[in-house]
Design an enzyme around this catalytic site. Structure first.
Site, short mmCIF file in Angstrom:
data_model
loop_
_atom_site.label_atom_id
_atom_site.label_comp_id
_atom_site.label_asym_id
_atom_site.label_seq_id
_atom_site.Cartn_x
_atom_site.Cartn_y
_atom_site.Cartn_z
N LYS A 29 11.23 5.09 67.83
CA LYS A 29 11.67 3.80 67.31
C LYS A 29 12.25 4.04 65.92
O LYS A 29 11.62 4.67 65.07
CB LYS A 29 10.45 2.88 67.22
CG LYS A 29 10.69 1.58 66.47
CD LYS A 29 9.50 0.69 66.65
CE LYS A 29 9.56 -0.54 65.80
NZ LYS A 29 8.50 -1.49 66.12
C1 5RP Z 1 5.67 -1.32 61.75
C2 5RP Z 1 6.28 -1.38 63.09
C3 5RP Z 1 6.59 -2.71 63.58
O1 5RP Z 1 6.14 -2.84 64.89
C4 5RP Z 1 8.03 -2.93 63.58
O2 5RP Z 1 8.65 -2.62 62.40
C5 5RP Z 1 8.26 -4.31 64.04
O3 5RP Z 1 9.50 -4.60 64.29
P1 5RP Z 1 10.39 -5.51 63.34
O4 5RP Z 1 10.91 -4.60 62.27
O5 5RP Z 1 11.46 -5.89 64.33
O6 5RP Z 1 9.61 -6.67 62.84
O7 5RP Z 1 6.50 -0.42 63.76
O8 5RP Z 1 6.10 -0.21 61.12
#
Ligand code: 5RP
Length: 295
Positions: free
Chosen positions: A202
């Site tokens: 991610k």
């Molecule tokens: C925290 C994470 C969160 O799940 C993620 O960032 C959430 O997504 P968004 O940025 O879309 O709110 O991994 O580090």
């Protein structure tokens, strides 16, 4: 007996070779069956993509705006997601065990917004993850951060133990408060995570050269949404990320902080799974929003 066997001989279809299909996700063909099966519960095998709904933010920042009451704000959204990303605390207390959505379990933590964010460890053991029927384990990796090495080692430990039980690891390329977010940084971070064994990654979308981040990463990439931006902008970001090689989104704030979260997640789905343009997806958002009450 011999006579019966002769009659059934044609059921062996000896002229038809057994198919040997390639697994649909990039870089995942050599994984074991259980690992592939779990990934296929996160990614849709028809499109090769996923809409993950992330609401694990509380693990380091408490009741984030939009997540004050997960039972009220998030449960109505879950049916539109392919997968949910959350902590074990919220899974056990709020999510009905009857859900069929795949669970990506947050297993790193130990720091808060009051202190150094990169100072994380692994906070869930593998037996607990199995007990909770997790389809993947998510760990934060802070490349360039103060605790870079520790977070990389958290990830590699997780890859080793997860591989033992067929559970994939999702590496989250975390950007601390001061780190620069550009394609060069994300190429570095994503590639390090993949080289050291993460099964999918991610990361954040960047406007310039994002396709070099996806191209140089040998496993699927999903993007985080990041801070809340206007709905049309968020749909544009998701669209570009997908067109530039992302295998989906793992989006939180841009869905649950929207005025119309149910409409927004459906619009995001249209971009991810139907290649809908941001304009058409935004029109869908507006149409669905018109039938709903504001969050
Ligand atoms: C925290 C994470 C969160 O799940 C993620 O960032 C959430 O997504 P968004 O940025 O879309 O709110 O991994 O580090």
């Amino acid at each position: 007996m011999a006579e019966i066997d002769e009659k059934r001989a044609n059921l062996f279809y000896s002229e038809i070779p057994q198919q040997a299909d390639l697994f649909f996700l990039k870089g995942c063909n050599s994984l074991d069956w259980g690992m592939k099966n779990r990934l296929a519960r996160i990614f849709n095998s028809s499109t090769g993509r996923t809409v993950m709904l992330a609401f694990d933010h509380g693990y380091f920042q408490g009741p984030t705006s939009g997540l004050e009451r997960i039972d009220l704000s998030i449960l109505p959204l879950i049916s539109y997601a392919d997968s949910i990303m959350l902590t074990r605390g919220i899974l056990r207390t709020i999510i009905p065990a009857s859900t069929t959505k795949s669970v990506v379990l947050r297993v790193s933590g130990g720091s808060s917004i009051l202190k150094e964010l990169s100072n994380e460890g692994l906070v869930v053991d593998i037996e607990e993850a199995i007990r909770l029927n997790a389809c993947a384990l998510a760990v934060q990796v802070f490349i360039g951060g103060e605790y870079e090495k520790e977070t990389v080692l958290n990830m590699t430990k997780l890859v080793d133990v997860g591989t033992r039980y067929g559970i994939p690891t999702l590496a989250v390329t975390a950007v601390g408060r001061e780190m620069q977010r550009d394609a060069r940084y994300f190429r570095l971070a994503c590639r390090i995570c993949a080289e050291l064994g993460a099964h999918f990654i991610k990361t954040y979308y960047v406007e310039e050269d994002f396709e070099t981040v996806t191209a140089s990463c040998p496993v699927p990439i999903v993007i985080a949404g990041g801070k809340k931006i206007p709905e049309f902008e968020a749909l544009k970001m998701a669209y570009r990320a997908i067109q530039e090689g992302a295998a989906g989104v793992d989006m939180g704030r841009n869905i649950f902080q929207s005025n119309y979260p149910e409409a927004m997640i459906q619009a995001v789905r249209a971009v991810v799974h139907q290649n809908e343009t941001p304009e058409k997806a935004y029109a869908l958002y507006q149409e669905l929003a018109a039938t709903r009450t504001k969050a």
